[in-house]
Design a protein around this motif. Sequence first.
Motif, PDB file in Angstrom:
ATOM      1  N   ASP A  39       0.711  -1.099   0.046  1.00  0.00           N
ATOM      2  CA  ASP A  39      -0.151   0.311  -0.211  1.00  0.00           C
ATOM      3  C   ASP A  39       0.510   1.289   0.281  1.00  0.00           C
ATOM      4  N   HIS A  40       1.690   1.506   0.509  1.00  0.00           N
ATOM      5  CA  HIS A  40       2.935   2.009   0.557  1.00  0.00           C
ATOM      6  C   HIS A  40       2.960   2.340  -0.381  1.00  0.00           C
ATOM      7  N   ILE A  41       4.006   1.458  -0.936  1.00  0.00           N
ATOM      8  CA  ILE A  41       4.809   1.663  -2.384  1.00  0.00           C
ATOM      9  C   ILE A  41       3.501   2.148  -3.550  1.00  0.00           C
ATOM     10  N   ALA A  42       2.457   2.221  -3.715  1.00  0.00           N
ATOM     11  CA  ALA A  42       1.799   2.120  -4.220  1.00  0.00           C
ATOM     12  C   ALA A  42       1.305   3.719  -4.489  1.00  0.00           C
ATOM     13  N   SER A  43       1.476   3.996  -2.899  1.00  0.00           N
ATOM     14  CA  SER A  43       1.065   5.340  -3.059  1.00  0.00           C
ATOM     15  C   SER A  43       2.563   6.331  -3.467  1.00  0.00           C
ATOM     16  N   SER A  44       3.839   5.924  -2.909  1.00  0.00           N
ATOM     17  CA  SER A  44       4.611   6.685  -2.904  1.00  0.00           C
ATOM     18  C   SER A  44       4.452   7.035  -4.294  1.00  0.00           C
ATOM     19  N   ILE A  45       4.333   6.009  -5.136  1.00  0.00           N
ATOM     20  CA  ILE A  45       4.390   5.824  -6.796  1.00  0.00           C
ATOM     21  C   ILE A  45       4.110   7.257  -7.157  1.00  0.00           C
ATOM     22  N   TYR A  46       2.450   7.596  -7.677  1.00  0.00           N
ATOM     23  CA  TYR A  46       2.424   9.275  -7.674  1.00  0.00           C
ATOM     24  C   TYR A  46       2.712  10.327  -6.859  1.00  0.00           C
ATOM     25  N   THR A  47       3.036   9.988  -5.441  1.00  0.00           N
ATOM     26  CA  THR A  47       3.545  10.969  -4.839  1.00  0.00           C
ATOM     27  C   THR A  47       4.789  11.706  -5.831  1.00  0.00           C
ATOM     28  N   ILE A  48       5.647  10.788  -6.034  1.00  0.00           N
ATOM     29  CA  ILE A  48       7.030  11.494  -6.492  1.00  0.00           C
ATOM     30  C   ILE A  48       6.814  11.951  -8.077  1.00  0.00           C
ATOM     31  N   MET A  49       5.859  10.746  -8.669  1.00  0.00           N
ATOM     32  CA  MET A  49       5.714  11.529 -10.123  1.00  0.00           C
ATOM     33  C   MET A  49       4.711  12.667 -10.071  1.00  0.00           C
ATOM     34  N   MET A  50       4.279  13.430  -9.066  1.00  0.00           N
ATOM     35  CA  MET A  50       3.137  13.753  -9.119  1.00  0.00           C
ATOM     36  C   MET A  50       4.737  15.854  -8.836  1.00  0.00           C
ATOM     37  N   ALA A  51       5.583  15.079  -7.876  1.00  0.00           N
ATOM     38  CA  ALA A  51       7.026  15.934  -7.005  1.00  0.00           C
ATOM     39  C   ALA A  51       7.664  16.675  -8.315  1.00  0.00           C
ATOM     40  N   TYR A  52       7.939  15.106  -9.376  1.00  0.00           N
ATOM     41  CA  TYR A  52       8.822  15.967 -10.123  1.00  0.00           C
ATOM     42  C   TYR A  52       7.470  16.674 -11.306  1.00  0.00           C
ATOM     43  N   ALA A  53       6.250  16.011 -11.480  1.00  0.00           N
ATOM     44  CA  ALA A  53       5.666  16.915 -12.780  1.00  0.00           C
ATOM     45  C   ALA A  53       5.882  18.330 -12.395  1.00  0.00           C
ATOM     46  N   GLY A  54       4.733  18.919 -10.847  1.00  0.00           N
ATOM     47  CA  GLY A  54       5.346  20.363 -10.470  1.00  0.00           C
ATOM     48  C   GLY A  54       6.227  20.833 -10.398  1.00  0.00           C
ATOM     49  N   ALA A  55       7.521  20.230 -10.180  1.00  0.00           N
ATOM     50  CA  ALA A  55       8.979  21.554 -10.616  1.00  0.00           C
ATOM     51  C   ALA A  55       8.807  21.327 -11.906  1.00  0.00           C
ATOM     52  N   ALA A  56       8.171  20.646 -12.729  1.00  0.00           N
ATOM     53  CA  ALA A  56       8.927  20.943 -14.073  1.00  0.00           C
ATOM     54  C   ALA A  56       7.855  21.195 -14.583  1.00  0.00           C
ATOM     55  N   LEU A  57       6.545  21.659 -14.032  1.00  0.00           N
ATOM     56  CA  LEU A  57       5.345  22.852 -14.722  1.00  0.00           C
ATOM     57  C   LEU A  57       5.529  23.628 -15.422  1.00  0.00           C
ATOM     58  N   PRO A  58       6.385  25.080 -15.189  1.00  0.00           N
ATOM     59  CA  PRO A  58       6.379  25.687 -16.380  1.00  0.00           C
ATOM     60  C   PRO A  58       7.003  25.086 -17.438  1.00  0.00           C
ATOM     61  N   SER A  59       7.855  24.220 -17.787  1.00  0.00           N
ATOM     62  CA  SER A  59       8.383  24.067 -19.397  1.00  0.00           C
ATOM     63  C   SER A  59       7.357  22.696 -19.916  1.00  0.00           C
ATOM     64  N   LEU A  60       6.663  22.568 -18.926  1.00  0.00           N
ATOM     65  CA  LEU A  60       5.818  21.662 -19.845  1.00  0.00           C
ATOM     66  C   LEU A  60       4.981  22.328 -20.516  1.00  0.00           C
ATOM     67  N   LEU A  61       4.313  23.541 -19.526  1.00  0.00           N
ATOM     68  CA  LEU A  61       3.939  24.836 -20.497  1.00  0.00           C
ATOM     69  C   LEU A  61       4.184  25.142 -21.809  1.00  0.00           C
ATOM     70  N   LEU A  62       4.968  25.338 -21.423  1.00  0.00           N
ATOM     71  CA  LEU A  62       6.246  25.822 -22.601  1.00  0.00           C
ATOM     72  C   LEU A  62       6.157  25.043 -23.631  1.00  0.00           C
ATOM     73  N   PHE A  63       6.434  23.651 -23.452  1.00  0.00           N
ATOM     74  CA  PHE A  63       5.775  22.758 -24.969  1.00  0.00           C
ATOM     75  C   PHE A  63       4.997  22.948 -24.894  1.00  0.00           C
ATOM     76  N   THR A  64       3.807  22.687 -24.065  1.00  0.00           N
ATOM     77  CA  THR A  64       2.181  22.700 -24.774  1.00  0.00           C
ATOM     78  C   THR A  64       2.061  24.054 -25.335  1.00  0.00           C
ATOM     79  N   LEU A  65       2.330  25.061 -25.263  1.00  0.00           N
ATOM     80  CA  LEU A  65       2.509  26.453 -26.247  1.00  0.00           C
ATOM     81  C   LEU A  65       3.292  26.208 -27.663  1.00  0.00           C
ATOM     82  N   ALA A  66       4.121  25.459 -27.257  1.00  0.00           N
ATOM     83  CA  ALA A  66       4.991  24.953 -28.339  1.00  0.00           C
ATOM     84  C   ALA A  66       4.857  24.547 -29.723  1.00  0.00           C
ATOM     85  N   ASP A  67       3.241  23.256 -29.108  1.00  0.00           N
ATOM     86  CA  ASP A  67       2.514  22.678 -29.703  1.00  0.00           C
ATOM     87  C   ASP A  67       3.187  21.168 -30.448  1.00  0.00           C
ATOM     88  N   ARG A  68       4.446  21.097 -29.482  1.00  0.00           N
ATOM     89  CA  ARG A  68       4.902  19.585 -29.386  1.00  0.00           C
ATOM     90  C   ARG A  68       4.181  18.349 -28.824  1.00  0.00           C
TER      91      ARG A  68
END
Length: 429
Positions: free
Chosen positions: A355-384
């Motif tokens: 159970d701990h593994i299952a909750s920790s996996i998406y915690t890691i993913m969300m943490a990294y996605a949050g840190a890279a959010l500005p870059s992801l928005l720029l890529f979205t605007l570039a229509d990549r």
Amino acid sequence: MPGAHSANRRGLGSAEAEAEADHGHGHGHGGGGGRPAAASRRSRIVLAVLLVPLFAATAVGVGALWPGTGHRPIPDVFRAPDGTPITLVNATIERAERGPCGGGTVSEAASPPPASASATACLELTVLITSGPDAGRTRPLEQSVDPAGPTFSAGDKVRLGRSTSPGGGVDYYLSDFQRGRPLGILALVFALVVVAVARWRGLAALVGMALTYLMLVFFLLPALLDGRSPVAVSLVSAAAVLFVLLYLAHGPSARTSCALLGTLAGLGLTGVLGYLAIRLTTLTGLGSDESASLKAFDGRLSLTGLILAGLVIGSLGLLNDVTVTQASAVWELADASPHAAPPELYRSAMRIGRDHIASSIYTIMMAYAGAALPSLLLFTLADRSALDVVTGDLVAAEVVRTAVGAIGLVLSVPITTGIAALVAARRAL
């Protein structure tokens, strides 16, 4: 003894349910109200035999990698025209009005206006300097208006960049807002809440956090700038932090030692897997402007090594959380069922661990996605396309961090659970 065995199974199942309930309400780090299952003398000796050489290797590594005391050159971007460092001082804006550029003296250190800014739009300021050599003096400033930048108005507490020219002149420019007081209040509230809820353990955790900060500032960062191996520096730093932090926050015990061994094992696996993943994906580390600037400043720095160092340090906190939780779960199960064999403790604790593994996996993913959010928005605007975004150097580095950190975390769960089950079982090893 079928009756005793079935009773033992019932006790173990009840303990497992209680431990799962504790896990759902805060991971159960603190242990239960009962006395922890006693580890045998032989178990403690085995733990010492395993940990003492690792501690000695960590101490030797710190000594061998300790940064020198020589002066490091300051990059041009942080230097004033006369070669001295640009310093920051506090000030208060007394007047702020828009007007045509050229009405005042624009600081040479101020950034040029962006192409989208109007050629005649400038912000004319009068500031009262409240710190530094010119404290108490007022000074007029003229700042180019940047439509994408912050808005300054009268009464704002700001930070000014102060640079000197070879002729002795002094230039000031707006750098940022002052945030010391609100950040200090937030840190104080955080500390009070932690101590109020976790008491002495919370205080120990805060001390450990301060020691971790000192290790990063006085060892890891200077050692990297000295050209030491980023992999070696990050692993040694993480191990040193773990030895101090775990025993300080959770106390010297066999349970803490089991969590420490599991964390060190997971950390080592993370480092090895990270190295292989970076080589296989041919990451360059040049995806961000900061990395490119570092490489231009000091060619000795290995950007791929910095990726791996960041991966190791970034995964340390969550890895430690998982291993301490697993060791605590095993001890709680052993308390409730003193005669349970190691395989029974292992199977029951692994149900909690999954159970701990299952909750920790998406915690890691969300943490990294949050840190890279500005870059992801720029890529979205570039229509990549999604494939182009994911396989680009910047996002691929985050994917590698997420995947490798998750693998190390997942593998640390059975390792820690197995070690703790062997030690917590009430029998001689």
